[in-house]
Enzyme design. Structure first.
Site, PDB file in Angstrom:
ATOM      1  N   HIS A 163      -6.006  -2.070   4.573  1.00 16.50           N
ATOM      2  CA  HIS A 163      -5.903  -0.885   3.730  1.00 16.50           C
ATOM      3  C   HIS A 163      -5.080  -1.184   2.484  1.00 16.50           C
ATOM      4  O   HIS A 163      -4.149  -1.993   2.502  1.00 16.50           O
ATOM      5  CB  HIS A 163      -5.341   0.317   4.479  1.00 16.50           C
ATOM      6  CG  HIS A 163      -3.959   0.149   5.051  1.00 16.50           C
ATOM      7  ND1 HIS A 163      -3.496  -1.016   5.589  1.00 16.50           N
ATOM      8  CD2 HIS A 163      -2.940   1.032   5.165  1.00 16.50           C
ATOM      9  CE1 HIS A 163      -2.258  -0.842   6.015  1.00 16.50           C
ATOM     10  NE2 HIS A 163      -1.897   0.380   5.756  1.00 16.50           N
ATOM     11  N   HIS A 188       0.846  -1.203   0.000  1.00 16.00           N
ATOM     12  CA  HIS A 188       0.000   0.000   0.000  1.00 16.00           C
ATOM     13  C   HIS A 188       0.874   1.242   0.000  1.00 16.00           C
ATOM     14  O   HIS A 188       2.103   1.143   0.108  1.00 16.00           O
ATOM     15  CB  HIS A 188      -0.934  -0.001   1.223  1.00 16.00           C
ATOM     16  CG  HIS A 188      -0.218   0.138   2.536  1.00 16.00           C
ATOM     17  ND1 HIS A 188       0.171  -0.939   3.295  1.00 16.00           N
ATOM     18  CD2 HIS A 188       0.204   1.238   3.230  1.00 16.00           C
ATOM     19  CE1 HIS A 188       0.791  -0.507   4.395  1.00 16.00           C
ATOM     20  NE2 HIS A 188       0.825   0.801   4.373  1.00 16.00           N
ATOM     21  N   HIS A 221       4.871   7.182   2.524  1.00 12.27           N
ATOM     22  CA  HIS A 221       5.634   5.928   2.406  1.00 12.27           C
ATOM     23  C   HIS A 221       4.996   4.964   1.421  1.00 12.27           C
ATOM     24  O   HIS A 221       3.797   4.989   1.198  1.00 12.27           O
ATOM     25  CB  HIS A 221       5.818   5.247   3.761  1.00 12.27           C
ATOM     26  CG  HIS A 221       4.548   4.780   4.418  1.00 12.27           C
ATOM     27  ND1 HIS A 221       3.834   5.541   5.316  1.00 12.27           N
ATOM     28  CD2 HIS A 221       3.859   3.607   4.320  1.00 12.27           C
ATOM     29  CE1 HIS A 221       2.789   4.865   5.750  1.00 12.27           C
ATOM     30  NE2 HIS A 221       2.753   3.692   5.153  1.00 12.27           N
ATOM     31  N   GLU A 271       7.995   1.417   4.310  1.00  3.86           N
ATOM     32  CA  GLU A 271       7.557   0.670   5.486  1.00  3.86           C
ATOM     33  C   GLU A 271       7.700  -0.813   5.176  1.00  3.86           C
ATOM     34  O   GLU A 271       7.365  -1.246   4.069  1.00  3.86           O
ATOM     35  CB  GLU A 271       6.085   0.998   5.773  1.00  3.86           C
ATOM     36  CG  GLU A 271       5.464   0.160   6.878  1.00  3.86           C
ATOM     37  CD  GLU A 271       3.987   0.491   7.126  1.00  3.86           C
ATOM     38  OE1 GLU A 271       3.282   0.824   6.142  1.00  3.86           O
ATOM     39  OE2 GLU A 271       3.561   0.406   8.277  1.00  3.86           O
ATOM     40  N   TYR A 323       9.642   1.930   9.822  1.00  2.75           N
ATOM     41  CA  TYR A 323       9.762   2.942   8.770  1.00  2.75           C
ATOM     42  C   TYR A 323      11.235   3.315   8.614  1.00  2.75           C
ATOM     43  O   TYR A 323      11.931   3.531   9.611  1.00  2.75           O
ATOM     44  CB  TYR A 323       8.980   4.208   9.119  1.00  2.75           C
ATOM     45  CG  TYR A 323       7.487   4.002   9.088  1.00  2.75           C
ATOM     46  CD1 TYR A 323       6.793   4.047   7.888  1.00  2.75           C
ATOM     47  CD2 TYR A 323       6.783   3.762  10.253  1.00  2.75           C
ATOM     48  CE1 TYR A 323       5.427   3.862   7.850  1.00  2.75           C
ATOM     49  CE2 TYR A 323       5.413   3.572  10.226  1.00  2.75           C
ATOM     50  CZ  TYR A 323       4.746   3.625   9.023  1.00  2.75           C
ATOM     51  OH  TYR A 323       3.405   3.428   8.986  1.00  2.75           O
ATOM     52  N   HIS A 333       1.181  -0.472  15.036  1.00  4.49           N
ATOM     53  CA  HIS A 333       0.165   0.555  14.853  1.00  4.49           C
ATOM     54  C   HIS A 333      -1.082   0.190  15.650  1.00  4.49           C
ATOM     55  O   HIS A 333      -1.445  -0.992  15.727  1.00  4.49           O
ATOM     56  CB  HIS A 333      -0.287   0.625  13.393  1.00  4.49           C
ATOM     57  CG  HIS A 333       0.724   1.176  12.457  1.00  4.49           C
ATOM     58  ND1 HIS A 333       1.304   2.408  12.618  1.00  4.49           N
ATOM     59  CD2 HIS A 333       1.243   0.676  11.313  1.00  4.49           C
ATOM     60  CE1 HIS A 333       2.138   2.626  11.610  1.00  4.49           C
ATOM     61  NE2 HIS A 333       2.129   1.587  10.812  1.00  4.49           N
TER      62      HIS A 333
END
Ligand code: FE
Length: 308
Positions: free
Chosen positions: A200, A153, A215, A266, A256, A247
């Site tokens: 996501h 993503h 990112h 990431e 990161y 997260h």
């Protein structure tokens, strides 16, 4: 959502300041597979477990950042339909001819309200992951570097978050999985959108700096592999942003860091499976620290300010 329209992030074209140095980084540190260069000098890579010819294209440029973000759609009919839907929504589109990117069919290109250039495409040569489709082995032997499963993503920033959010939901069929609200309790500060079963496929953050990349994210299978990625980044003295940590939002575990051009990436694993009957998860302004970094519960300045 049944994956019948837009399927997944399929490719992106990243600007790098020194192509040869970046090729070494994405091969030896990130552990992507080099797939060659094209006539214009762009360099192509895929993650080892990806089936299509490439997912990451590097272009030498004098500033870092992302040229465009490509989503693979189910088939040519879907591509035509989505192009018509974009036009009906008032978005102008452009057809990029087949072959402009190596081994890739026609692409439908458009600009989102946040200033980013997106593409949809249906065709890319399948090269496989080397295991074949008949009685395959379960693992790919001889991996080096971080060696993610896939490009997963992107998190990107721009001012008209509402416009891009609505376009992705209303035209491209994405679902709103999680959101952070601003202090007013109404306005979206950030949204996480899915076109699949993933928590996501893209995230938009409200930021006055249009058309910027926060990112690009690469998926790993286990938390141990995330920890190993941290070891590899240190062995190669890569520039670290933050992590390993978790997260709150999407629940992924993550690191990161920056490529040699300063593009943040990431390497993460986890996150829950998303289904379209799930309710949107909402984060309030006062809990944003725990939402982004679950363990430290506070944001670092670099994470908030650096985009390319
Ligand atoms: Fe991410």
């Amino acid at each position: 959502m049944a994956i019948c329209g837009v399927m997944r992030p399929g490719h992106c074209q990243l600007r790098v300041l020194d192509l040869e140095e970046s090729e070494k980084f994405y091969t030896n540190v990130m552990g992507l597979q080099a797939m060659g260069r094209d006539a214009s000098g762009r360099s192509y890579f895929k993650a080892l477990d990806e089936f299509d010819h490439h997912s990451v294209v590097l272009r030498q440029a004098d500033r870092a950042g992302m040229d465009f973000y490509g989503f693979k759609v189910r088939d040519a009919k879907t591509l035509d339909q989505l192009e018509a839907d974009l036009k009906a929504y008032g978005v102008s589109t452009e057809r990029i001819p087949a072959g402009e990117l190596l081994e890739t069919g026609e692409r439908v290109r458009f600009k989102a309200p946040t200033g980013h250039t997106f593409e949809l495409y249906a065709e890319k040569t399948k090269v496989g992951n080397g295991l074949g489709n008949l009685n395959p082995e379960a693992i790919i032997d001889g991996r080096k570097g971080i060696s993610p499963v896939r490009l997963d993503h992107w998190q990107i920033h721009g001012s008209d978050l509402d416009g891009s959010r609505d376009l992705f939901i209303n035209v491209l069929g994405f679902s709103l999985v999680e959101r952070i609200l601003m202090e007013d309790g109404k306005t979206d500060m950030a949204v996480w959108l899915s076109c699949s079963n993933k928590a996501h496929d893209i995230a938009f953050v409200r930021d006055e700096r249009d058309d910027t990349l926060h990112h690009a994210s690469y998926y790993l299978e286990t938390w141990e592999q995330v920890l190993k990625a941290a070891d590899i980044l240190t062995i190669h003295r890569a520039s670290l942003d933050i992590g390993p940590l978790r997260h709150g939002i999407t629940r992924g575990t993550t690191i990161y860091a920056f490529d040699p051009s300063g593009n943040r990436f990431e390497t993460f694993c986890g996150g829950y499976d998303y289904y379209p009957d799930m309710d949107t998860v909402v984060w309030t302004w006062d809990e944003i620290g725990r939402g982004i970094f679950y363990h430290t519960r506070e944001l670092n300045e670099r994470f908030l300010t650096v985009v390319t």
